[in-house]
Motif scaffolding. Structure first.
Motif, mmCIF file in Angstrom:
data_model
loop_
_atom_site.group_PDB
_atom_site.id
_atom_site.type_symbol
_atom_site.label_atom_id
_atom_site.label_comp_id
_atom_site.label_asym_id
_atom_site.label_seq_id
_atom_site.Cartn_x
_atom_site.Cartn_y
_atom_site.Cartn_z
ATOM 1 N N LEU A 117 49.259 45.592 44.376
ATOM 2 C CA LEU A 117 48.359 46.440 45.254
ATOM 3 C C LEU A 117 46.903 46.398 43.974
ATOM 4 O O LEU A 117 47.930 45.831 42.621
ATOM 5 N N ILE A 118 46.194 45.967 43.756
ATOM 6 C CA ILE A 118 44.629 45.621 43.522
ATOM 7 C C ILE A 118 43.949 46.811 43.532
ATOM 8 O O ILE A 118 43.900 46.935 44.502
ATOM 9 N N PHE A 119 43.563 47.297 42.469
ATOM 10 C CA PHE A 119 42.134 47.886 42.286
ATOM 11 C C PHE A 119 40.861 47.425 42.800
ATOM 12 O O PHE A 119 40.524 45.854 42.586
ATOM 13 N N ASN A 120 40.782 48.064 43.666
ATOM 14 C CA ASN A 120 39.294 47.645 44.428
ATOM 15 C C ASN A 120 38.236 48.467 45.017
ATOM 16 O O ASN A 120 37.907 49.087 45.015
ATOM 17 N N PRO A 121 37.510 48.907 43.474
ATOM 18 C CA PRO A 121 36.300 49.844 43.321
ATOM 19 C C PRO A 121 35.238 49.408 44.069
ATOM 20 O O PRO A 121 34.669 47.873 44.196
ATOM 21 N N THR A 122 34.508 50.045 45.331
ATOM 22 C CA THR A 122 33.093 49.693 45.963
ATOM 23 C C THR A 122 32.439 50.889 45.776
ATOM 24 O O THR A 122 32.856 51.889 45.889
ATOM 25 N N PRO A 123 30.827 50.276 45.869
ATOM 26 C CA PRO A 123 29.710 51.808 45.932
ATOM 27 C C PRO A 123 30.259 52.235 47.361
ATOM 28 O O PRO A 123 30.331 52.269 48.190
ATOM 29 N N LYS A 124 29.937 53.779 46.879
ATOM 30 C CA LYS A 124 30.660 54.995 47.925
ATOM 31 C C LYS A 124 29.734 55.078 48.357
ATOM 32 O O LYS A 124 27.910 54.996 48.160
ATOM 33 N N LYS A 125 29.530 54.851 50.099
ATOM 34 C CA LYS A 125 28.707 55.313 51.070
ATOM 35 C C LYS A 125 28.245 55.891 50.943
ATOM 36 O O LYS A 125 29.273 57.074 51.440
#
Length: 155
Positions: free
Chosen positions: A147-155
């Motif tokens: 498992l890897i960290f997957n940060p994305t902008p929150k919509k």
């Protein structure tokens, strides 16, 4: 590289009592306060033994590395520092990725990926920050087989 920016929303402070499992207490406090995505800002305390994991060479893995058997320390252990991430998995479940720095009775340093089974000796204090504006995701990476960290902008 993958990144996203956001804000710290609020802080949840907790004290775990003797005999409580650190990860279980952390999960219960986050559920009680509705924290589904955040940061473990820090933690200190003492443990009655410790269990954690570190990466080792695993030739059968695509990347050549992975986690081996848990490492275990006996006796009183100082929890020097705790840090980590509180993320959402692919199915919306809350996932905790927690690392610890530890010291044994002789002052020797240890550390790694904290797993279940770490019981509080006297007290453990943890501060968690809820984040806003970032989807704190974790996803399985086929190439690394973790498992890897997957940060994305929150919509």
């Amino acid at each position: 590289m993958q990144s996203a920016s956001g804000t710290l929303q609020r802080v949840v402070a907790m004290r775990l009592a003797p005999g409580e499992d650190v990860l279980d207490g952390l999960k219960r406090a986050c559920a009680e306060h509705g924290v589904k995505e955040g940061l473990i800002l820090g933690g200190i305390g003492s443990l009655n033994g410790a269990a954690f994991m570190n990466p080792i060479p695993l030739p059968d893995k695509k990347a050549g590395y992975g986690y081996g058997e848990p490492l275990r320390l006996e006796g009183p252990i100082e929890l020097v520092a705790l840090s980590g991430q509180i993320c959402l998995g692919a199915d919306g479940e809350t996932l905790f990725h927690v690392h610890a720095s530890l010291s044994d009775q002789q002052g020797h340093g240890w550390g790694g990926h904290l797993i279940e089974g770490n019981k509080v000796l006297l007290t453990t204090d943890i501060l968690v920050a809820e984040v806003g504006g970032i989807a704190m995701g974790r996803r399985y990476d086929e190439d690394l087989e973790v498992l890897i960290f997957n940060p994305t902008p929150k919509k």
